[in-house]
Design a protein around this motif. Structure first.
Motif, PDB file in Angstrom:
ATOM      1  N   THR A  78       0.818  -1.227   0.000  1.00 32.83           N
ATOM      2  CA  THR A  78       0.000   0.000   0.000  1.00 32.83           C
ATOM      3  C   THR A  78       0.847   1.271   0.000  1.00 32.83           C
ATOM      4  N   ARG A  79       2.103   1.164   0.415  1.00 36.03           N
ATOM      5  CA  ARG A  79       2.976   2.343   0.411  1.00 36.03           C
ATOM      6  C   ARG A  79       3.715   2.494  -0.912  1.00 36.03           C
ATOM      7  N   GLY A  80       3.472   1.571  -1.838  1.00 38.13           N
ATOM      8  CA  GLY A  80       4.109   1.664  -3.148  1.00 38.13           C
ATOM      9  C   GLY A  80       5.450   0.970  -3.227  1.00 38.13           C
ATOM     10  N   ARG A  81       5.796   0.159  -2.209  1.00 40.19           N
ATOM     11  CA  ARG A  81       7.077  -0.562  -2.229  1.00 40.19           C
ATOM     12  C   ARG A  81       6.875  -1.922  -2.913  1.00 40.19           C
ATOM     13  N   GLU A  82       7.863  -2.353  -3.667  1.00 36.18           N
ATOM     14  CA  GLU A  82       7.703  -3.583  -4.446  1.00 36.18           C
ATOM     15  C   GLU A  82       7.647  -4.813  -3.552  1.00 36.18           C
ATOM     16  N   LEU A  83       6.659  -5.666  -3.827  1.00 37.45           N
ATOM     17  CA  LEU A  83       6.560  -6.975  -3.173  1.00 37.45           C
ATOM     18  C   LEU A  83       7.269  -8.021  -4.013  1.00 37.45           C
ATOM     19  N   PHE A  84       6.961  -8.066  -5.299  1.00 36.38           N
ATOM     20  CA  PHE A  84       7.661  -8.944  -6.240  1.00 36.38           C
ATOM     21  C   PHE A  84       7.238  -8.531  -7.646  1.00 36.38           C
ATOM     22  N   GLU A  85       7.907  -9.075  -8.635  1.00 33.01           N
ATOM     23  CA  GLU A  85       7.506  -8.824 -10.019  1.00 33.01           C
ATOM     24  C   GLU A  85       7.499 -10.149 -10.772  1.00 33.01           C
ATOM     25  N   MET A  86       6.694 -10.190 -11.816  1.00 29.28           N
ATOM     26  CA  MET A  86       6.528 -11.407 -12.596  1.00 29.28           C
ATOM     27  C   MET A  86       6.838 -11.100 -14.063  1.00 29.28           C
ATOM     28  N   ASP A  87       7.650 -11.934 -14.669  1.00 26.96           N
ATOM     29  CA  ASP A  87       8.006 -11.795 -16.081  1.00 26.96           C
ATOM     30  C   ASP A  87       6.869 -12.380 -16.915  1.00 26.96           C
ATOM     31  N   ALA A  88       5.904 -11.529 -17.293  1.00 33.02           N
ATOM     32  CA  ALA A  88       4.740 -12.009 -18.042  1.00 33.02           C
ATOM     33  C   ALA A  88       5.148 -12.550 -19.408  1.00 33.02           C
ATOM     34  N   LEU A 187       3.342   4.869 -17.367  1.00 30.65           N
ATOM     35  CA  LEU A 187       3.529   3.506 -16.867  1.00 30.65           C
ATOM     36  C   LEU A 187       3.829   2.579 -18.032  1.00 30.65           C
ATOM     37  N   THR A 188       4.770   1.672 -17.833  1.00 29.79           N
ATOM     38  CA  THR A 188       5.051   0.671 -18.863  1.00 29.79           C
ATOM     39  C   THR A 188       4.679  -0.733 -18.402  1.00 29.79           C
ATOM     40  N   ASP A 189       4.447  -0.910 -17.086  1.00 32.04           N
ATOM     41  CA  ASP A 189       4.150  -2.243 -16.555  1.00 32.04           C
ATOM     42  C   ASP A 189       2.716  -2.338 -16.046  1.00 32.04           C
ATOM     43  N   TRP A 190       2.177  -3.532 -16.110  1.00 30.19           N
ATOM     44  CA  TRP A 190       0.962  -3.872 -15.372  1.00 30.19           C
ATOM     45  C   TRP A 190       1.332  -3.764 -13.895  1.00 30.19           C
ATOM     46  N   THR A 191       0.608  -2.961 -13.137  1.00 34.62           N
ATOM     47  CA  THR A 191       1.007  -2.673 -11.756  1.00 34.62           C
ATOM     48  C   THR A 191      -0.175  -2.837 -10.820  1.00 34.62           C
ATOM     49  N   ALA A 192       0.010  -3.637  -9.763  1.00 33.23           N
ATOM     50  CA  ALA A 192      -1.042  -3.855  -8.770  1.00 33.23           C
ATOM     51  C   ALA A 192      -0.562  -3.362  -7.412  1.00 33.23           C
ATOM     52  N   VAL A 193      -1.419  -2.600  -6.745  1.00 32.28           N
ATOM     53  CA  VAL A 193      -1.161  -2.174  -5.367  1.00 32.28           C
ATOM     54  C   VAL A 193      -2.157  -2.934  -4.491  1.00 32.28           C
ATOM     55  N   LEU A 194      -1.630  -3.741  -3.572  1.00 32.63           N
ATOM     56  CA  LEU A 194      -2.460  -4.674  -2.816  1.00 32.63           C
ATOM     57  C   LEU A 194      -2.749  -4.142  -1.424  1.00 32.63           C
ATOM     58  N   GLY A 195      -4.034  -3.946  -1.113  1.00 39.31           N
ATOM     59  CA  GLY A 195      -4.447  -3.592   0.233  1.00 39.31           C
ATOM     60  C   GLY A 195      -5.026  -4.808   0.930  1.00 39.31           C
ATOM     61  N   PHE A 238      -3.139   5.077  -0.607  1.00 42.58           N
ATOM     62  CA  PHE A 238      -2.221   4.161  -1.295  1.00 42.58           C
ATOM     63  C   PHE A 238      -1.090   4.950  -1.936  1.00 42.58           C
ATOM     64  N   GLY A 239       0.051   4.277  -2.088  1.00 39.02           N
ATOM     65  CA  GLY A 239       1.203   4.878  -2.748  1.00 39.02           C
ATOM     66  C   GLY A 239       1.312   4.433  -4.191  1.00 39.02           C
ATOM     67  N   GLY A 240       2.561   4.422  -4.699  1.00 38.92           N
ATOM     68  CA  GLY A 240       2.781   4.035  -6.084  1.00 38.92           C
ATOM     69  C   GLY A 240       2.099   5.002  -7.036  1.00 38.92           C
ATOM     70  N   PRO A 241       1.537   4.497  -8.146  1.00 41.76           N
ATOM     71  CA  PRO A 241       0.918   5.385  -9.132  1.00 41.76           C
ATOM     72  C   PRO A 241      -0.496   5.816  -8.772  1.00 41.76           C
ATOM     73  N   VAL A 242      -1.033   5.300  -7.652  1.00 40.16           N
ATOM     74  CA  VAL A 242      -2.461   5.485  -7.365  1.00 40.16           C
ATOM     75  C   VAL A 242      -2.863   6.950  -7.191  1.00 40.16           C
ATOM     76  N   PRO A 243      -2.157   7.763  -6.393  1.00 36.66           N
ATOM     77  CA  PRO A 243      -2.608   9.157  -6.197  1.00 36.66           C
ATOM     78  C   PRO A 243      -2.735   9.934  -7.506  1.00 36.66           C
ATOM     79  N   ALA A 244      -1.740   9.782  -8.405  1.00 30.76           N
ATOM     80  CA  ALA A 244      -1.784  10.517  -9.671  1.00 30.76           C
ATOM     81  C   ALA A 244      -2.947  10.055 -10.542  1.00 30.76           C
ATOM     82  N   ILE A 245      -3.301   8.777 -10.436  1.00 34.91           N
ATOM     83  CA  ILE A 245      -4.412   8.255 -11.237  1.00 34.91           C
ATOM     84  C   ILE A 245      -5.744   8.734 -10.675  1.00 34.91           C
ATOM     85  N   LEU A 246      -5.886   8.718  -9.357  1.00 33.48           N
ATOM     86  CA  LEU A 246      -7.135   9.182  -8.740  1.00 33.48           C
ATOM     87  C   LEU A 246      -7.428  10.635  -9.129  1.00 33.48           C
ATOM     88  N   ASP A 247      -6.369  11.422  -9.312  1.00 32.22           N
ATOM     89  CA  ASP A 247      -6.559  12.826  -9.707  1.00 32.22           C
ATOM     90  C   ASP A 247      -7.143  12.950 -11.115  1.00 32.22           C
TER      91      ASP A 247
END
Length: 368
Positions: A78-88, A187-195, A238-247
């Motif tokens: 929720t703070r925008g810190r990476e948990l993991f990434e997946m090579d789609a 944004l270039t990646d599919w990005t999920a912020v998990l609450g 939420f952190g990450g890209p969420v605030p800019a998107i909500l705007d």
């Protein structure tokens, strides 16, 4: 043998079924209750197995210029810190590309694939099985008999209800919010912020547009009167890209998700495809993929059975049921993780998230 076939519904599942039948040598009729002017909104994420199924349906070429390719999926706390990434791209290597695009663009590709031959504003009022055929009554006043009726009319399927193939869809307790944002953060990646019991997913879909998909588990809450305000309440911290998107969000589609589990998908000359047969929550983004695969397999089995409709429907269900059950179980598994407090879940995802989430798709890498 020339079969009289009716496809009920011109959404993703119905048009995929009609296309699958056409490439197998059949010429189905397609009816849709809504007018042609109703265009699906928001966006859609097609994982690699969806692209493979579109290739089998001969629709991969018109899809190539549309949307944006997804090479990597990034999961944040929720703070925008990476948990993991997946090579789609690596996960679906040799299968197909992952892509995000406008639902309206996808609908147009599917419509082109059936030659645009859809009777819009034509609702099915009743279906009766008479002497091995399906007698269909339309809202236009017409009545016709068919050798096969394909119910592709969604999770609240009237066809399913009329022929007694199962009860109503069961709510999952999730509310989903979909939006397309222009001029948001690059944004270039599919990005999920998990609450906790909520998530906010965003991905590029071409033309400087972002497709946003957010959800919350709220089984006892009414659908919000002001969805944008609800999104700000839910995800404002939420952190990450969420605030800019909500705007930037201006319009939001809201829906409640359901699950459909049936003892059988066919009865006599009537068969169900897509969400009408096996809807799940959209957590794994597999709804369209399963519909594409359904349409292809149904067409192939009808051709193989050389006009023996009961044999074809048995073979179709035997091929499709295990795969759709796999999607349902993996969806439930991932959704159960929503109830784990982030203080426990996040360290676990940092250690094992890549393996867990990759495993959710492993069975779908195998051929249709």
């Amino acid at each position: 043998m020339s079969l009289r076939i009716l496809v009920v519904g011109a959404g993703i599942a119905g048009l995929a079924a009609a296309r699958g039948l056409r490439i197998a040598g059949f010429r189905p009729e397609v009816v849709e209750a809504l007018p042609a002017t109703v265009v699906p909104g928001a966006g859609i994420h097609l994982p690699g197995n969806a692209s493979r199924a579109l290739r089998l349906l001969g629709l991969d070429v018109p899809l190539r210029p549309l949307g944006d390719l997804i090479f990597r999926q990034v999961f944040l706390d929720t703070r925008g810190r990476e948990l993991f990434e997946m090579d789609a791209a690596g996960l679906w290597a040799g299968v197909g590309e992952s892509r995000a695009l406008s639902r309206a663009d996808l609908q147009q590709v599917l419509l082109t694939g059936v030659g645009g031959e859809v009777r819009f504003e034509t609702e099915v009022r009743d279906v009766q099985i008479v002497d091995g055929a399906a007698k269909v009554e339309f809202s236009t006043g017409g009545i016709a008999e068919y050798d096969l009726v394909i119910g592709a009319d969604g999770r609240r399927s009237l066809i399913r209800d009329k022929v007694g193939l199962g009860g109503p869809a069961v709510p999952t307790g999730q509310i989903v919010y979909r939006s397309v944002v222009t001029g948001g953060p690059p944004l270039t990646d599919w990005t999920a912020v998990l609450g906790r019991r909520s998530s906010f997913v965003v991905m590029p879909m071409g033309g400087r547009r972002l497709y946003c998909y957010a959800d919350e588990t709220a089984p006892d809450s009414p659908s919000p009167e002001d969805p944008i305000e609800r999104l700000r309440d839910l995800f404002g911290a939420f952190g990450g890209p969420v605030p800019a998107i909500l705007d930037k969000i201006e319009k939001v589609q809201v829906a409640r998700t359901d699950e459909v589990v049936l003892p059988a998908w066919s009865k006599g000359p009537v068969v169900l495809v897509g969400d009408a047969a096996h809807a799940t929550a959209p957590t794994l983004a597999q709804g369209a993929a399963m519909s594409f695969e359904d349409g292809y397999v149904l067409g192939q089995e009808l051709r193989s059975a050389a006009g023996d409709i009961p044999a074809a429907l048995r073979a179709y269900e035997q091929r499709r049921r295990p795969r759709c059950a796999e999607v349902r179980e993996r969806t439930r598994e991932r959704d159960r993780a929503r109830d784990v407090p982030p203080s426990l879940r996040d360290p676990m995802l940092r250690r094992r998230g890549l393996r867990i989430f990759t495993d959710h798709y492993r069975a779908l890498v195998t051929p249709v």
